[in-house]
Design an enzyme around this catalytic site. Structure first.
Site, short mmCIF file in Angstrom:
data_model
loop_
_atom_site.label_atom_id
_atom_site.label_comp_id
_atom_site.label_asym_id
_atom_site.label_seq_id
_atom_site.Cartn_x
_atom_site.Cartn_y
_atom_site.Cartn_z
CG ASN A 7 -3.43 -0.88 -23.32
OD1 ASN A 7 -2.57 -1.40 -24.01
ND2 ASN A 7 -3.14 -0.17 -22.24
CG ASP A 147 -5.31 1.18 -19.39
OD1 ASP A 147 -5.81 1.16 -18.25
OD2 ASP A 147 -4.22 0.65 -19.65
CG ASN A 149 -3.31 2.00 -15.76
OD1 ASN A 149 -3.29 0.78 -15.68
ND2 ASN A 149 -2.60 2.66 -16.66
CG ASP A 218 -9.19 -1.43 -20.52
OD1 ASP A 218 -8.37 -0.74 -21.14
OD2 ASP A 218 -8.90 -2.49 -19.93
CG ASP A 247 -1.50 -6.67 -21.14
OD1 ASP A 247 -1.90 -5.82 -21.97
OD2 ASP A 247 -0.52 -6.46 -20.40
CG HIS A 248 -5.58 -3.79 -21.69
ND1 HIS A 248 -6.18 -2.96 -20.78
CD2 HIS A 248 -4.24 -3.73 -21.44
CE1 HIS A 248 -5.26 -2.42 -20.00
NE2 HIS A 248 -4.08 -2.87 -20.38
#
Length: 257
Positions: A7, A147, A149, A218, A247-248
């Site tokens: 991501n 991703d 979530n 992820d 941020d991933h």
């Protein structure tokens, strides 16, 4: 075959970091999420200059997914997740690379919950389960990468209490993820690292990266034919610490030939 999911949190803003990753790690396939780019503004020339062909499903400003293949053009199989013709979000792209079916998935976040965004998340996961069952029926190597979530278990977060009210960790989200696994999919990262916690995401706020306050959202889910070839899996954590990083962190699985 090294298959990564990443991501990028805005492909134009993170393009230098993406190109670095491609040049340094040389993954065979990369599934990208959160492009935040329309189809017309996807940086195809730069990706090709790095040695990768690409298929992408963009959306201006948010969402967007892509599949990159080293030295080849992915053969697109499906654009958009079936089951809701009114869903305009660019969250699913399915392609074939060297005999392996790969899907880049950007599952809805679902916050705030309860509410319509959480309802959309759960309905999207139902559609994903239905399509995943169809893919399993093909009896081919398939990798559902992206991703999701979803924080699958309490062991997949730095703090259960901090995430207790988040849509990523609600019982309904976890149950839907388990339903997917129970179809016969293998969680590559958990299979290779059953005990050691591995984070794939660290928020930009509250010093989360510096405190290693992350969680695992992820995932690479493998069909039985792909799982039979699983040699290793991991997280390229150091890329999260680079300047102007996503941020991933890139997360990957290695399949034997």
């Amino acid at each position: 075959m090294r298959i990564a999911t990443y991501n990028v949190n805005g492909i134009k803003a993170r393009l230098p970091r993406l190109i670095e990753y491609l040049e340094e790690q040389k993954p065979d396939v990369v599934c990208l999420q959160e492009l935040k780019s329309s189809d017309e503004t996807f940086p195809e020339a730069e990706v090709r200059a790095a040695g990768y062909g690409a298929a992408w499903h963009g959306q201006k400003g948010f969402n967007g997914v892509a599949v990159l293949a080293k030295g080849a053009d992915p053969v697109e199989r499906m654009r958009g997740l079936p089951g809701d013709p009114d869903d305009t979000h660019s969250r699913y792209l399915e392609a074939e690379v060297d005999g392996v079916v790969v899907a880049s998935i950007y599952l809805p976040n679902g916050n705030p919950q309860p509410g319509p965004k959480f309802d959309y998340k759960l309905l999207w996961m139902e559609r994903l389960c239905a399509h995943a069952a169809e893919l399993l029926a093909e009896e081919r190597p398939v990798v559902l990468a992206g991703d999701y979530n979803v924080i699958p278990t309490d062991a997949d977060t730095f703090s259960v209490s901090a995430m207790a009210q988040d849509a990523l960790m609600q019982p309904e989200s976890r149950q839907a993820f388990r339903r997917l696994l129970y179809q016969g999919w293998t969680d590559a990262l958990k299979t290779r690292h059953p005990v050691t916690p591995l984070w794939t995401f660290w928020d930009y706020q509250a010093g989360c990266w510096q405190r290693d306050a992350g969680f695992r959202i992820d995932h690479l889910l493998l069909s039985p034919q792909a799982a039979d070839r699983l040699a290793d899996a991991g997280v390229d954590k150091s890329y999260r610490g680079r300047e102007k990083a996503s941020d991933h962190a890139p997360t990957w699985a290695l399949l034997r030939d």
